[in-house]
Write a protein that holds these residues in place. Structure first.
Motif, PDB file in Angstrom:
ATOM      1  N   VAL A 273       0.871  -1.183   0.000  1.00  0.00           N
ATOM      2  CA  VAL A 273       0.000   0.000   0.000  1.00  0.00           C
ATOM      3  C   VAL A 273       0.903   1.225   0.000  1.00  0.00           C
ATOM      4  CG1 VAL A 273      -1.925   1.170   1.133  1.00  0.00           C
ATOM      5  CG2 VAL A 273      -1.652  -1.315   1.413  1.00  0.00           C
ATOM      6  N   LEU A 274       0.719   2.107  -0.987  1.00  0.00           N
ATOM      7  CA  LEU A 274       1.583   3.292  -1.076  1.00  0.00           C
ATOM      8  C   LEU A 274       1.119   4.373  -0.102  1.00  0.00           C
ATOM      9  CD1 LEU A 274       2.315   3.598  -4.913  1.00  0.00           C
ATOM     10  CD2 LEU A 274       3.542   2.315  -3.139  1.00  0.00           C
ATOM     11  N   SER A 296       4.909   2.104   7.480  1.00  0.00           N
ATOM     12  CA  SER A 296       4.060   2.318   8.647  1.00  0.00           C
ATOM     13  C   SER A 296       2.672   2.726   8.182  1.00  0.00           C
ATOM     14  CB  SER A 296       4.659   3.403   9.548  1.00  0.00           C
ATOM     15  OG  SER A 296       4.642   4.642   8.876  1.00  0.00           O
ATOM     16  N   GLY A 297       1.710   2.556   9.087  1.00  0.00           N
ATOM     17  CA  GLY A 297       0.335   2.872   8.739  1.00  0.00           C
ATOM     18  C   GLY A 297      -0.598   2.321   9.793  1.00  0.00           C
ATOM     19  N   ALA A 298      -1.809   1.972   9.378  1.00  0.00           N
ATOM     20  CA  ALA A 298      -2.798   1.470  10.320  1.00  0.00           C
ATOM     21  C   ALA A 298      -3.765   0.554   9.594  1.00  0.00           C
ATOM     22  CB  ALA A 298      -3.551   2.630  10.955  1.00  0.00           C
ATOM     23  N   THR A 299      -4.320  -0.400  10.346  1.00  0.00           N
ATOM     24  CA  THR A 299      -5.379  -1.265   9.834  1.00  0.00           C
ATOM     25  C   THR A 299      -6.619  -1.017  10.680  1.00  0.00           C
ATOM     26  OG1 THR A 299      -3.797  -2.928   9.096  1.00  0.00           O
ATOM     27  CG2 THR A 299      -6.065  -3.664   9.409  1.00  0.00           C
ATOM     28  N   VAL A 300      -7.742  -0.784   9.995  1.00  0.00           N
ATOM     29  CA  VAL A 300      -9.009  -0.610  10.706  1.00  0.00           C
ATOM     30  C   VAL A 300      -9.743  -1.944  10.656  1.00  0.00           C
ATOM     31  CG1 VAL A 300     -11.144   0.719  10.888  1.00  0.00           C
ATOM     32  CG2 VAL A 300      -9.057   1.806   9.976  1.00  0.00           C
ATOM     33  N   VAL A 301     -10.076  -2.488  11.836  1.00  0.00           N
ATOM     34  CA  VAL A 301     -10.763  -3.773  11.950  1.00  0.00           C
ATOM     35  C   VAL A 301     -12.059  -3.534  12.724  1.00  0.00           C
ATOM     36  CG1 VAL A 301     -10.526  -6.206  12.556  1.00  0.00           C
ATOM     37  CG2 VAL A 301      -8.466  -4.822  12.180  1.00  0.00           C
ATOM     38  N   GLU A 325      -4.426   1.554   5.767  1.00  0.00           N
ATOM     39  CA  GLU A 325      -4.027   2.876   5.311  1.00  0.00           C
ATOM     40  C   GLU A 325      -2.535   3.025   5.593  1.00  0.00           C
ATOM     41  OE1 GLU A 325      -6.171   6.098   7.099  1.00  0.00           O
ATOM     42  OE2 GLU A 325      -5.555   7.480   5.512  1.00  0.00           O
ATOM     43  N   ALA A 326      -1.764   3.403   4.540  1.00  0.00           N
ATOM     44  CA  ALA A 326      -0.317   3.524   4.706  1.00  0.00           C
ATOM     45  C   ALA A 326       0.066   4.975   4.988  1.00  0.00           C
ATOM     46  CB  ALA A 326       0.400   3.037   3.457  1.00  0.00           C
TER      47      ALA A 326
END
Ligand code: GTQ
Ligand code: FE2
Length: 362
Positions: A273-274, A296-301, A325-326
């Protein structure tokens, strides 16, 4: 299922239930949660690289690799699973730490395993005697019932992610294990393993070995190729992104001869993911372990946001709404039980509208 139709607390009914219990029987109508409207067996959970790295290194200082213990492995133990050493109902995830000069001796077992290398290089994993070199970003397979041993001839420690189908195979009560002999296997460091020499050419199969491939009736066989090099994964993802013009791409590791998943029970993918991009939100039946390789980034679960940096490991439960989201260009390794659900006719996936973030977990 929820029903009160047969609810009754008369003494006769109490006696009935007591007699059933004494006979090792249970009425369906008193069960709650047996058939939920959708999978609800697990919450998402994240393990941090710093914690994994520190505890692996301390284990390296304090705990040797003996013939009895075999492996210096620290497993992800999901708090929803009652203290079992399992990441999900089907998947084992772990970090394995092998110091310079150490050897994890040969054994074999019916649970299938894969290794995704996170730190260090120069370990050789022998799979049925075929020496597979390991370096960061490489994926190495040890299929069901293959002999395997790990050698670290260098001076630096190595750490990799181990993914296995142990919880699934245990629940099927189909675990078999055999320790290797006491003698050390000789091996020559080689330019490419036998498996890569035969099957590592993109779009090219050795005709002499593969006369019968189109008639291959064996959905239960693992990939012929046992190692997938980071340079190839990286280049393929870069070309995919260039060619499609998209801000995200993913590849599935597969058998070069059949296109099937690397192992009958395990799926492995690499998702790129860019920076600044957020992927569509999807649900999939079956569970997964995401290992952050880069960025780095985040994952929404299910509306909960988990931020991550390299080495973090995140479990996404069956049927959870998931998107990534990166912040910086990110590479995420995914292990899942997808092939099991597909083989059993249980696979489902759904695209959702972009989910809202309700909570920042970390
Ligand atoms: O490297 O052979 O994480 O047998 C769990 C069981 C690794 C291994 C694990 C194993 C191994
Ligand atoms: Fe093993």
């Amino acid at each position: 299922m929820a029903t009160t139709r047969f609810h009754d607390e008369s003494a006769d009914v109490d006696g009935l239930y007591a007699d059933m219990a004494a006979a090792d029987l249970q009425p369906l109508w008193t069960q709650s949660g047996l058939l939920p409207s959708a999978p609800n067996g697990l919450t998402p959970h994240i393990w941090r690289w710093k914690t994994l790295r520190d505890l692996a290194e301390r284990s390296g200082d304090l705990v040797g690799i003996d013939r009895g213990g075999d492996r210096r492995v620290i497993s992800l133990s999901h708090p929803d699973l009652g203290g079992q050493p399992f990441a999900t109902h089907t998947l084992w995830g772990a970090v394995q730490f092998l110091r310079g000069g150490e050897l994890a001796p040969a054994h074999r077992h019916t649970p299938a395993a894969l290794r995704f290398v996170l730190e260090g290089s120069g370990v050789w994993t022998l799979v049925d005697g075929d020496p597979l070199h390991m370096a960061p970003g490489d994926l190495v397979l040890t299929p069901s019932w293959t002999w395997h041993e790990h050698h670290n001839p260098g001076t630096e420690p190595m750490i990799w992610f181990d993914g296995l189908d142990v919880p699934l195979v245990r629940n099927l009560d189909a675990v078999f294990f055999e320790p290797g002999g006491e003698e050390l296997s000789p091996y020559e460091p080689v330019f490419a393993s036998r498996s890569e020499s035969l099957y590592g050419g993109t779009g090219l199969l050795p005709a002499s070995e593969e006369r019968a491939i189109s008639r291959d009736p064996a959905p239960g066989r693992p990939s012929r190729l046992l190692a997938y090099r980071w340079a190839a994964t990286d280049a393929t993802l870069s070309r995919l992104i260039e060619t499609t013009g998209r801000r995200a791409a993913s590849v599935r590791y597969s058998d070069p001869a059949t296109g099937r998943d690397i192992m009958p029970t395990l799926r492995a993918e690499l998702h790129r993911v860019l920076a600044g991009h957020r992927t569509p939100t999807t649900r999939t039946a079956g569970s997964g372990i995401w290992v952050v390789y880069r960025g780095s980034g985040a994952t929404v679960v299910d509306g909960r946001r988990f931020r991550w940096t390299p080495g973090d490991m995140l479990v996404t439960p069956s049927w959870a709404a998931v998107d990534h989201e990166a912040t910086d260009d990110a590479d995420l390794f995914l292990l899942s039980d997808g092939p099991v659900l597909e083989a059993l006719g249980l696979a489902r996936t759904r695209e959702l509208p972009r989910q809202d973030v309700r909570e920042d977990v970390a």
